[in-house]
Design a protein around this motif. Sequence first.
Motif, PDB file in Angstrom:
ATOM      1  N   SER A  88      35.317  49.196  36.831  1.00 34.79           N
ATOM      2  CA  SER A  88      34.659  49.608  35.593  1.00 34.79           C
ATOM      3  C   SER A  88      35.394  50.824  35.035  1.00 34.79           C
ATOM      4  O   SER A  88      36.061  51.547  35.774  1.00 34.79           O
ATOM      5  N   CYS A  89      35.252  51.070  33.726  1.00 34.71           N
ATOM      6  CA  CYS A  89      36.035  52.139  33.096  1.00 34.71           C
ATOM      7  C   CYS A  89      35.447  53.513  33.386  1.00 34.71           C
ATOM      8  O   CYS A  89      36.163  54.513  33.353  1.00 34.71           O
ATOM      9  N   GLY A  90      34.143  53.584  33.633  1.00 35.32           N
ATOM     10  CA  GLY A  90      33.516  54.862  33.952  1.00 35.32           C
ATOM     11  C   GLY A  90      33.083  55.677  32.751  1.00 35.32           C
ATOM     12  O   GLY A  90      32.325  56.629  32.913  1.00 35.32           O
ATOM     13  N   ASP A  91      33.561  55.334  31.539  1.00 37.70           N
ATOM     14  CA  ASP A  91      33.106  56.177  30.426  1.00 37.70           C
ATOM     15  C   ASP A  91      32.609  55.435  29.188  1.00 37.70           C
ATOM     16  O   ASP A  91      32.363  56.068  28.165  1.00 37.70           O
ATOM     17  N   CYS A  92      32.409  54.131  29.270  1.00 36.69           N
ATOM     18  CA  CYS A  92      31.750  53.462  28.137  1.00 36.69           C
ATOM     19  C   CYS A  92      30.240  53.746  28.251  1.00 36.69           C
ATOM     20  O   CYS A  92      29.760  54.153  29.316  1.00 36.69           O
ATOM     21  N   CYS A 103      30.273  46.711  32.580  1.00 35.35           N
ATOM     22  CA  CYS A 103      31.128  47.607  31.781  1.00 35.35           C
ATOM     23  C   CYS A 103      31.786  46.812  30.646  1.00 35.35           C
ATOM     24  O   CYS A 103      32.218  45.678  30.848  1.00 35.35           O
ATOM     25  N   THR A 104      31.859  47.431  29.480  1.00 32.86           N
ATOM     26  CA  THR A 104      32.442  46.704  28.326  1.00 32.86           C
ATOM     27  C   THR A 104      33.942  46.465  28.517  1.00 32.86           C
ATOM     28  O   THR A 104      34.512  45.617  27.850  1.00 32.86           O
ATOM     29  N   ARG A 105      34.570  47.256  29.404  1.00 31.69           N
ATOM     30  CA  ARG A 105      36.018  47.071  29.641  1.00 31.69           C
ATOM     31  C   ARG A 105      36.274  46.624  31.082  1.00 31.69           C
ATOM     32  O   ARG A 105      37.293  46.965  31.668  1.00 31.69           O
TER      33      ARG A 105
HETATM   34 ZN   LIG Z   1      32.714  51.062  31.305  1.00 30.71          ZN
END
Ligand SMILES: [Zn+2]
Length: 329
Positions: A88-92, A103-105
């Motif tokens: 997961s990207c961690g910041d969306c 996660c969106t990314r």
């Molecule tokens: Zn994310």
Amino acid sequence: MKALQLTALRTVALVDVPEPAPPPPGHALVRTLRIGVCGSDLHAYNGRQMFVEFPRILGHELAVEVLSLNGEADFAPGEVVCVNPFLSCGDCPTCRAGRTNCCTRLRTLGVHIDGGMCERFTVPIAKLHHAQGLTWEQLATVEPLCIGHHAVRRGAPQPGERALVIGAGPIGLAVLAGLQGTGVRVTVAERSPTRRRFLTQTLGYTSVVESAEGQLAELVIDATGSPAAMSAAPNYVVHGGRLVYVGHQPGDFSLHNPLMHAREITVLFSRNANELDFGWVISRLQQKIVDPTPWFAPLTAPAEVAASFPVWLDPEQGIVKPVIDFTRL
Ligand SMILES: [Zn+2]
Ligand SMILES: [Zn+2]
């Protein structure tokens, strides 16, 4: 180094690929020890996994050894760990809300990007989990168990309720494991006679039916991935009940509005799993609330994998969880 690559539709080859680059900051270089073969790997082989492009190194059900670490870590070289493959990207906004599993990314190892069916690869340190005394085979089943546990958490079973699980493929079995110890009365609907025998004779389930027709439950979890079954699933939910879809398929399916409305059914979807699920599953394995031992087929060597895929795909062969021994190269 060697890797098992899905080179084209229904073609897996043991190929030579370049060594991974040294781990970037916050990453670990790891060595694959055991890797489970997932339903989604089988779908990818058959061209039915919507996110996989060829060539792709499959594999996301991992027991690995840490070789080196770049950055602060609570792990040591030589330690055997399991991997949360959902990067997961961690910041969306979704990650910030703790919903890292969607996660969106999101990039999943072995799906969106190359996975673990290779000798060595790099992975974020944040996605490693201590083995807590589990065997390598158990570590390789943490991820599939997490898929089922996440679906169960979504459905929030209450003691004394009835739960109906539709489909006892790899995901359905993980859902059943997730329901273990929750105090619900479980019924399983499964079409394959071989799998029904496994449920009753090996796993000891007493309420196993061929079709969900006529069943009613407060919580229904669909693990079929079949549009027809997914459309029929609300028929088995009581008034005011919950329906969780953990299976998925690439097209549309329909819901009969008058029935959904009359019963005020809560519909939930379940995708992947997050850190909470990993922690929960590892502790349930440790406490032996969940035991995947009956799932394991004899270990497969990487050189045998290409010829094994058609066998794994045949439900009547009765193979529940193939595991590849990557140390037998
Ligand atoms: Zn994310
Ligand atoms: Zn999996």
